[in-house]
Design a protein around this motif. Sequence first.
Motif, PDB file in Angstrom:
ATOM      1  N   THR A 156       0.821  -1.198   0.000  1.00  0.00           N
ATOM      2  CA  THR A 156       0.000   0.000   0.000  1.00  0.00           C
ATOM      3  C   THR A 156       0.858   1.253   0.000  1.00  0.00           C
ATOM      4  O   THR A 156       0.533   2.239  -0.676  1.00  0.00           O
ATOM      5  N   ALA A 157       1.966   1.229   0.739  1.00  0.00           N
ATOM      6  CA  ALA A 157       2.869   2.377   0.757  1.00  0.00           C
ATOM      7  C   ALA A 157       3.453   2.623  -0.628  1.00  0.00           C
ATOM      8  O   ALA A 157       3.521   3.767  -1.092  1.00  0.00           O
ATOM      9  N   ILE A 158       3.877   1.553  -1.305  1.00  0.00           N
ATOM     10  CA  ILE A 158       4.409   1.690  -2.667  1.00  0.00           C
ATOM     11  C   ILE A 158       3.349   2.265  -3.587  1.00  0.00           C
ATOM     12  O   ILE A 158       3.606   3.183  -4.390  1.00  0.00           O
ATOM     13  N   PHE A 159       2.124   1.750  -3.476  1.00  0.00           N
ATOM     14  CA  PHE A 159       1.021   2.229  -4.315  1.00  0.00           C
ATOM     15  C   PHE A 159       0.775   3.720  -4.074  1.00  0.00           C
ATOM     16  O   PHE A 159       0.670   4.506  -5.022  1.00  0.00           O
ATOM     17  N   MET A 160       0.709   4.122  -2.805  1.00  0.00           N
ATOM     18  CA  MET A 160       0.418   5.515  -2.490  1.00  0.00           C
ATOM     19  C   MET A 160       1.565   6.435  -2.884  1.00  0.00           C
ATOM     20  O   MET A 160       1.346   7.578  -3.292  1.00  0.00           O
ATOM     21  N   LEU A 161       2.798   5.952  -2.772  1.00  0.00           N
ATOM     22  CA  LEU A 161       3.931   6.770  -3.193  1.00  0.00           C
ATOM     23  C   LEU A 161       3.891   7.015  -4.694  1.00  0.00           C
ATOM     24  O   LEU A 161       4.278   8.077  -5.172  1.00  0.00           O
ATOM     25  N   ILE A 162       3.389   6.040  -5.447  1.00  0.00           N
ATOM     26  CA  ILE A 162       3.290   6.197  -6.903  1.00  0.00           C
ATOM     27  C   ILE A 162       2.171   7.153  -7.280  1.00  0.00           C
ATOM     28  O   ILE A 162       2.351   8.075  -8.079  1.00  0.00           O
ATOM     29  N   VAL A 163       0.990   6.948  -6.688  1.00  0.00           N
ATOM     30  CA  VAL A 163      -0.175   7.725  -7.126  1.00  0.00           C
ATOM     31  C   VAL A 163      -0.327   9.050  -6.396  1.00  0.00           C
ATOM     32  O   VAL A 163      -1.061   9.926  -6.857  1.00  0.00           O
ATOM     33  N   VAL A 164       0.365   9.227  -5.249  1.00  0.00           N
ATOM     34  CA  VAL A 164       0.248  10.477  -4.504  1.00  0.00           C
ATOM     35  C   VAL A 164       1.494  11.331  -4.644  1.00  0.00           C
ATOM     36  O   VAL A 164       1.416  12.534  -4.877  1.00  0.00           O
ATOM     37  N   ILE A 165       2.666  10.714  -4.503  1.00  0.00           N
ATOM     38  CA  ILE A 165       3.907  11.477  -4.566  1.00  0.00           C
ATOM     39  C   ILE A 165       4.197  11.963  -5.976  1.00  0.00           C
ATOM     40  O   ILE A 165       4.636  13.081  -6.182  1.00  0.00           O
ATOM     41  N   SER A 166       3.943  11.145  -6.975  1.00  0.00           N
ATOM     42  CA  SER A 166       4.266  11.521  -8.346  1.00  0.00           C
ATOM     43  C   SER A 166       3.641  12.845  -8.766  1.00  0.00           C
ATOM     44  O   SER A 166       4.338  13.712  -9.317  1.00  0.00           O
ATOM     45  N   PRO A 167       2.345  13.057  -8.532  1.00  0.00           N
ATOM     46  CA  PRO A 167       1.781  14.360  -8.908  1.00  0.00           C
ATOM     47  C   PRO A 167       2.413  15.518  -8.146  1.00  0.00           C
ATOM     48  O   PRO A 167       2.529  16.623  -8.671  1.00  0.00           O
ATOM     49  N   ILE A 168       2.867  15.282  -6.906  1.00  0.00           N
ATOM     50  CA  ILE A 168       3.464  16.362  -6.130  1.00  0.00           C
ATOM     51  C   ILE A 168       4.839  16.726  -6.670  1.00  0.00           C
ATOM     52  O   ILE A 168       5.235  17.883  -6.662  1.00  0.00           O
TER      53      ILE A 168
END
Length: 288
Positions: A156-168
């Motif tokens: 879940t952390a990997i998933f969120m880092l991809i979909v949340v961090i990338s736009p930031i």
Amino acid sequence: MRQSMKLYFVIKKSQFTMALLLGLLLAVVSLTSSFLWQNITVKYFNEQFGPLVSSIWILIAAATVLNDQIKHLETWLYTQNISRKQLFITRVILLIILPILVSSLMDIILTLITHPNSVCDIIANDAVSGVQLFFMASVMALVYTLIGPIWMKIMTAIFMLIVVISPILTVEKIDHIFHIKMFEHSDVLQTFLANVVILFLALIVFIFAGYLSTKISADTIDNAVRLHYFRWPVVIFAFVSLFITLMVGNRSSLTIEVVLNNMILPAIITVVTFVFVFKPKLKLTWDK
């Protein structure tokens, strides 16, 4: 709170010692590269020393927190009259804020020794990197609080880092939508404002995760989602966040075919998420 920090520091003394020794080793490498290998590309290693050490130390911190869950350290700490909120704040201070500050201080000292003229640039670079690492850590803290099994926390952390961090990290796309041009990194003031916004978002996530940490119980550690009323939001988030991420990254003209094609992967991820959240008999775990 003081008791919580003191006790946790004593328990994790070996981890802090290992992290410090690793940081000192990297500092030696940085100094060596600056003084002895001046004609080799590796001499520029010292320019990224602070962010690199921060990242490594926070990664070690994440691993040790996951290990805490295996050993059920949290349950024992609660018997010492340490609340979940105190434990959460202790981890944020000792395992996230402290590594960022100490590594930045080490970076500044090394820069004063090797390239004193670039201290201001190093401080600015460390500040930006520190804010981004702080935000990433806030996301991981939220995942750790809400999600149960360790393997699921990692995924879940990997998933969120991809979909949340990338736009930031590509915040200029927000400018094209709202036309406010506050997030462009071509100006010092704009860079500062962008990082203030990211820092503010990180604080909100940390506050939310800290609040959730007071609502969970020790007997939910094997649940896919430790708070039942978040099960459906987690499933919906899996679809919406990945779909938006794919659409933002889409470079072709917006058509029905493009929309449908970008819905395939989110739909698959959503089904998988639903199965593991609502069908506990199918869960995988190495927690014993």
